[in-house]
Scaffold this motif. Sequence first.
Motif, PDB file in Angstrom:
ATOM      1  N   LYS A  57       0.750  -1.251   0.028  1.00 23.72           N
ATOM      2  CA  LYS A  57      -0.099  -0.032   0.039  1.00 23.72           C
ATOM      3  C   LYS A  57       0.914   1.354   0.100  1.00 23.72           C
ATOM      4  O   LYS A  57       2.025   1.101   0.457  1.00 23.72           O
ATOM      5  CB  LYS A  57      -1.040   0.075   1.171  1.00 23.72           C
ATOM      6  N   PRO A  58       0.213   2.216  -0.528  1.00 23.79           N
ATOM      7  CA  PRO A  58       1.078   3.690  -0.491  1.00 23.79           C
ATOM      8  C   PRO A  58       1.869   4.035   0.708  1.00 23.79           C
ATOM      9  O   PRO A  58       2.913   4.504   0.722  1.00 23.79           O
ATOM     10  CB  PRO A  58       0.328   4.708  -0.956  1.00 23.79           C
ATOM     11  N   LEU A  59       1.159   3.711   1.949  1.00 27.93           N
ATOM     12  CA  LEU A  59       1.718   4.017   3.136  1.00 27.93           C
ATOM     13  C   LEU A  59       2.956   2.952   3.822  1.00 27.93           C
ATOM     14  O   LEU A  59       4.021   3.622   4.298  1.00 27.93           O
ATOM     15  CB  LEU A  59       1.028   4.074   4.231  1.00 27.93           C
ATOM     16  N   ASN A  60       3.233   2.092   2.850  1.00 30.17           N
ATOM     17  CA  ASN A  60       4.465   1.204   3.162  1.00 30.17           C
ATOM     18  C   ASN A  60       5.600   1.329   2.121  1.00 30.17           C
ATOM     19  O   ASN A  60       6.539   0.560   1.981  1.00 30.17           O
ATOM     20  CB  ASN A  60       4.041  -0.290   3.303  1.00 30.17           C
ATOM     21  N   VAL A  61       5.421   2.409   1.161  1.00 26.96           N
ATOM     22  CA  VAL A  61       6.336   2.279   0.186  1.00 26.96           C
ATOM     23  C   VAL A  61       6.958   3.953   0.153  1.00 26.96           C
ATOM     24  O   VAL A  61       6.167   4.860   0.417  1.00 26.96           O
ATOM     25  CB  VAL A  61       5.903   2.256  -1.224  1.00 26.96           C
ATOM     26  N   ARG A  62       8.172   4.195   0.272  1.00 28.66           N
ATOM     27  CA  ARG A  62       8.615   5.405   0.127  1.00 28.66           C
ATOM     28  C   ARG A  62       9.469   5.614  -1.040  1.00 28.66           C
ATOM     29  O   ARG A  62       9.723   4.534  -1.720  1.00 28.66           O
ATOM     30  CB  ARG A  62       9.804   5.506   1.258  1.00 28.66           C
ATOM     31  N   PHE A  63       9.853   6.819  -1.279  1.00 24.89           N
ATOM     32  CA  PHE A  63      10.645   7.203  -2.627  1.00 24.89           C
ATOM     33  C   PHE A  63      11.299   8.305  -2.360  1.00 24.89           C
ATOM     34  O   PHE A  63      11.347   9.238  -1.458  1.00 24.89           O
ATOM     35  CB  PHE A  63       9.548   7.540  -3.832  1.00 24.89           C
ATOM     36  N   TYR A  64      12.546   8.454  -3.159  1.00 24.81           N
ATOM     37  CA  TYR A  64      13.579   9.537  -2.919  1.00 24.81           C
ATOM     38  C   TYR A  64      12.780  10.587  -3.779  1.00 24.81           C
ATOM     39  O   TYR A  64      12.923  10.585  -5.062  1.00 24.81           O
ATOM     40  CB  TYR A  64      14.942   8.938  -3.464  1.00 24.81           C
ATOM     41  N   ARG A  65      12.906  11.870  -3.122  1.00 24.94           N
ATOM     42  CA  ARG A  65      12.336  12.877  -3.811  1.00 24.94           C
ATOM     43  C   ARG A  65      13.193  13.623  -5.071  1.00 24.94           C
ATOM     44  O   ARG A  65      12.539  14.081  -5.885  1.00 24.94           O
ATOM     45  CB  ARG A  65      12.257  14.214  -2.600  1.00 24.94           C
ATOM     46  N   GLU A  66      14.424  13.234  -4.872  1.00 25.02           N
ATOM     47  CA  GLU A  66      15.139  14.001  -6.013  1.00 25.02           C
ATOM     48  C   GLU A  66      15.180  13.074  -7.235  1.00 25.02           C
ATOM     49  O   GLU A  66      15.247  13.567  -8.473  1.00 25.02           O
ATOM     50  CB  GLU A  66      16.651  14.321  -5.220  1.00 25.02           C
ATOM     51  N   THR A  67      15.348  11.645  -7.062  1.00 25.03           N
ATOM     52  CA  THR A  67      15.625  10.676  -8.271  1.00 25.03           C
ATOM     53  C   THR A  67      14.306   9.900  -8.617  1.00 25.03           C
ATOM     54  O   THR A  67      14.280   9.317  -9.521  1.00 25.03           O
ATOM     55  CB  THR A  67      16.625   9.867  -7.869  1.00 25.03           C
ATOM     56  N   LEU A  68      13.310  10.004  -7.747  1.00 28.90           N
ATOM     57  CA  LEU A  68      12.089   9.345  -7.682  1.00 28.90           C
ATOM     58  C   LEU A  68      12.478   7.642  -7.919  1.00 28.90           C
ATOM     59  O   LEU A  68      11.375   6.835  -8.210  1.00 28.90           O
ATOM     60  CB  LEU A  68      11.310   9.517  -9.171  1.00 28.90           C
ATOM     61  N   TYR A  69      13.532   7.359  -7.093  1.00 32.61           N
ATOM     62  CA  TYR A  69      13.879   5.862  -6.815  1.00 32.61           C
ATOM     63  C   TYR A  69      12.782   5.323  -5.685  1.00 32.61           C
ATOM     64  O   TYR A  69      12.551   6.314  -4.758  1.00 32.61           O
ATOM     65  CB  TYR A  69      14.992   5.647  -6.543  1.00 32.61           C
ATOM     66  N   ILE A  70      12.335   4.344  -5.665  1.00 34.12           N
ATOM     67  CA  ILE A  70      11.650   3.634  -5.087  1.00 34.12           C
ATOM     68  C   ILE A  70      12.609   3.036  -3.441  1.00 34.12           C
ATOM     69  O   ILE A  70      13.409   2.460  -4.031  1.00 34.12           O
ATOM     70  CB  ILE A  70      10.528   2.547  -5.228  1.00 34.12           C
ATOM     71  N   ALA A  71      12.014   3.092  -2.393  1.00 36.66           N
ATOM     72  CA  ALA A  71      12.643   2.570  -1.331  1.00 36.66           C
ATOM     73  C   ALA A  71      11.607   1.753  -0.431  1.00 36.66           C
ATOM     74  O   ALA A  71      10.597   2.335  -0.084  1.00 36.66           O
ATOM     75  CB  ALA A  71      13.247   3.820  -0.387  1.00 36.66           C
ATOM     76  N   MET A  72      12.037   0.603   0.003  1.00 36.20           N
ATOM     77  CA  MET A  72      11.387  -0.272   0.628  1.00 36.20           C
ATOM     78  C   MET A  72      11.911  -0.799   1.871  1.00 36.20           C
ATOM     79  O   MET A  72      13.120  -1.005   2.050  1.00 36.20           O
ATOM     80  CB  MET A  72      11.014  -1.670  -0.175  1.00 36.20           C
ATOM     81  N   LEU A  73      11.086  -0.514   2.794  1.00 35.70           N
ATOM     82  CA  LEU A  73      11.672  -0.666   4.483  1.00 35.70           C
ATOM     83  C   LEU A  73      10.836  -2.167   4.808  1.00 35.70           C
ATOM     84  O   LEU A  73       9.795  -2.626   4.225  1.00 35.70           O
ATOM     85  CB  LEU A  73      11.242   0.208   5.218  1.00 35.70           C
ATOM     86  N   ASP A  74      11.118  -2.463   6.331  1.00 34.29           N
ATOM     87  CA  ASP A  74      10.548  -3.651   6.746  1.00 34.29           C
ATOM     88  C   ASP A  74      10.245  -4.807   6.071  1.00 34.29           C
ATOM     89  O   ASP A  74       9.149  -5.498   6.020  1.00 34.29           O
ATOM     90  CB  ASP A  74       8.971  -2.963   7.446  1.00 34.29           C
ATOM     91  N   CYS A  75      11.320  -5.232   5.258  1.00 32.41           N
ATOM     92  CA  CYS A  75      11.314  -6.354   4.498  1.00 32.41           C
ATOM     93  C   CYS A  75      10.963  -7.636   5.084  1.00 32.41           C
ATOM     94  O   CYS A  75      10.722  -8.762   4.577  1.00 32.41           O
ATOM     95  CB  CYS A  75      12.684  -6.446   3.711  1.00 32.41           C
ATOM     96  N   ASP A  76      11.378  -7.777   6.529  1.00 27.45           N
ATOM     97  CA  ASP A  76      11.261  -9.112   7.188  1.00 27.45           C
ATOM     98  C   ASP A  76       9.825  -9.413   7.361  1.00 27.45           C
ATOM     99  O   ASP A  76       9.441 -10.671   7.837  1.00 27.45           O
ATOM    100  CB  ASP A  76      12.052  -8.969   8.586  1.00 27.45           C
ATOM    101  N   GLY A  77       8.862  -8.398   6.909  1.00 22.40           N
ATOM    102  CA  GLY A  77       7.415  -8.655   6.993  1.00 22.40           C
ATOM    103  C   GLY A  77       6.920  -9.202   5.742  1.00 22.40           C
ATOM    104  O   GLY A  77       5.746  -9.515   5.610  1.00 22.40           O
ATOM    105  N   PHE A  78       7.765  -9.287   4.785  1.00 24.60           N
ATOM    106  CA  PHE A  78       7.132  -9.942   3.315  1.00 24.60           C
ATOM    107  C   PHE A  78       6.951 -11.461   3.662  1.00 24.60           C
ATOM    108  O   PHE A  78       7.510 -12.280   4.527  1.00 24.60           O
ATOM    109  CB  PHE A  78       8.372  -9.762   2.198  1.00 24.60           C
ATOM    110  N   SER A  79       6.337 -12.004   2.608  1.00 21.74           N
ATOM    111  CA  SER A  79       6.408 -13.283   2.308  1.00 21.74           C
ATOM    112  C   SER A  79       7.684 -13.833   1.642  1.00 21.74           C
ATOM    113  O   SER A  79       7.598 -13.390   0.458  1.00 21.74           O
ATOM    114  CB  SER A  79       4.911 -13.638   1.675  1.00 21.74           C
ATOM    115  N   ILE A  80       8.399 -14.724   2.257  1.00 20.80           N
ATOM    116  CA  ILE A  80       9.697 -15.137   1.897  1.00 20.80           C
ATOM    117  C   ILE A  80       9.719 -16.468   1.333  1.00 20.80           C
ATOM    118  O   ILE A  80       9.215 -17.531   2.363  1.00 20.80           O
ATOM    119  CB  ILE A  80      10.856 -14.999   2.871  1.00 20.80           C
TER     120      ILE A  80
END
Length: 470
Positions: free
Chosen positions: A157-180
Motif C-alpha cells: 500500500k502507499p503508506l508502506n512504500v517510500r521514494f527518493y524525492r530527487e530521483t524518484l527511486y523507490i525505497a522499501m523498508l520492513d522487508c522481514d514482514g514480506f512473504s519469503i
Amino acid sequence: MPTRSGDTIHDQRGTPLTLGRLLKSGGAGSVFLLKERPQEVAKLYHTSKDAPVYERKLRAMLELQPDLPTVEENGQRLVQIAWPVSLLRDRARQFIGFTMPILDVSATSDLEHVLQERQARAEGLPTGLGAKMTLAANLAAMLATLHRRQHYVVDLKPLNVRFYRETLYIAMLDCDGFSIQGKGERFPAGQVTPDYLAAEFHQRGVSAGAEEAQDRFALAVMVFQLLNSGLHPYAGRPKGATLPSDLPGRIAANLYPYGRKAHAQMLPSPVSGHEAFPAALREMFDRAFSTQARRRPSAQEWATLLLDYARRSAGHLVECSQDAAHQHFAGMPCAACARAGLLAGTVRAAKAQSRRKAGNGGKRRQPARRPAANTAAAARAPLGQAAPAGQAATASTLPGIGTRAAMAVIGTLLLGWVMGWGMPAFRRYADLVVPAMADGLPLGMHLVMLGIAILAFILFVPVLILSRRP
C-alpha cells in the motif's frame, strides 16, 4: 537481551558491535545505529518467542537476495531496499535480530503523500503526470525483481512504500514482514490492508501460493491512484442504496466502475480522468480488476508498459497547451485541466448556493402567518439582510415612535401631578386624631393613581430610550 544504547551485540561471524542511538521502536522490534558500521543499522526483536522462525526466515532472505543493489547517483547513496545483511546474536550466541543498510529517511517521502495534489504541493512533492508515471514504473520494476525470487510484499500500500524525492527511486523498508521463499519452506506475511486486498481474499485470507495474485492486485490499485489523482479504483457512485459504501465491501463485490464497459451497478467518480487514458492502459486496468484473478497483469507487464510511457523520448506524454504544469497522454485530452475545471465549477456553485441561502435566510425563519404590522415592516427591510433571531417578534408588539413618546410624556406629567395632589391629602389624613373610613377614600384613590403613574413611567421611558424602530 541488549535493549539500549551502548550494549554489545555480535554479528554472525562473532564480530562485536556497539548499539548506538535508538532510531525507532515498532511492534516487532527496535532499530539502532551501529557505532562500528555507520552505513548499517541493527533491528533487534522484542521477544525471543518466535526467534527460531525469524532466524530461518532471515537465513532464507540472505540466501535469496533480490537484485536491488544500492545506487550511487550525484554523490548520493540510494538504498533501494533495506534487505538483511547479517544475523545478530547476544553474548550467549542466541539469535536476536539482523543488520540492514541504513536508508536516509530524510531524503524520502511516503508514496501516500504524492497521491493528493494539495498535500503534494504543500510538501514540495511532484504533481505532474510524468513524475507519477515514473514512480509507478519504478514500483512495478521493484516488485518484478522481488517476484523473480518468489518474495512477495502482500501488505502492499502507499503508506508502506517510500521514494527518493530527487530521483524518484523507490525505497522499501520492513522487508522481514514480506512473504519469503526459503529452501522448501514458505514464510508467510502476517499483515494485510482491506482497501488493497483482492476480492478472493476478503473471506479466507491470503493463502500460501496466492501471494503473487495479491501483489498484482495491490500494485494495480496503486498505479491507478498514482495516475488518477489519488482516486481509488473502487470509489464511485452506486446506482442503488443496497450496494456497499466502503471500499473493502466494493472490492469483495467486484464493483469496479472505470472499465471500458460501463458497470451495471456503479458510476465512476466525476473527477476521474480514466477516459483520458490510452487504450493499452485501460486494458491493463480492466484485466487487473476483472473477476478472474488469473487475468491480472504481472508486475513485469506493468513495468514494461509504464517504463515505456515514462521515457521522454517515447513521446507518450506531452505538455498541456493550456497549463504548462499539466501533462497528458499524446492524442488524449488533459485530464488535469478537466478535473480542475470541474472542481472550480463545483466551488462556484457552492458559493452561489451559499449566497442564495443567505439572501433567503430571514424569510425561512419568519412564521407562515404574521400580522399586518409585521408585513409592512418586512417590506421596508433592506433586501438580503436577515434580522437577528427573535427581533421580528419583539418589534411587532411595540407601538410606534409617536405613540411611545406621547405615553412617556403623559406618564411623567401624571406622576408629577399625582405627587403634588396626593401629598397634601396624605398630610390632612395624618393630622386626623380618629380618621373615619370616608376620610381614607380620597387617599386610597390618590395611591392607586400614583401606582399607575409610576408603572407608566417605568415602562415607557426606558422603551423610548432603548428600543429601535422595527
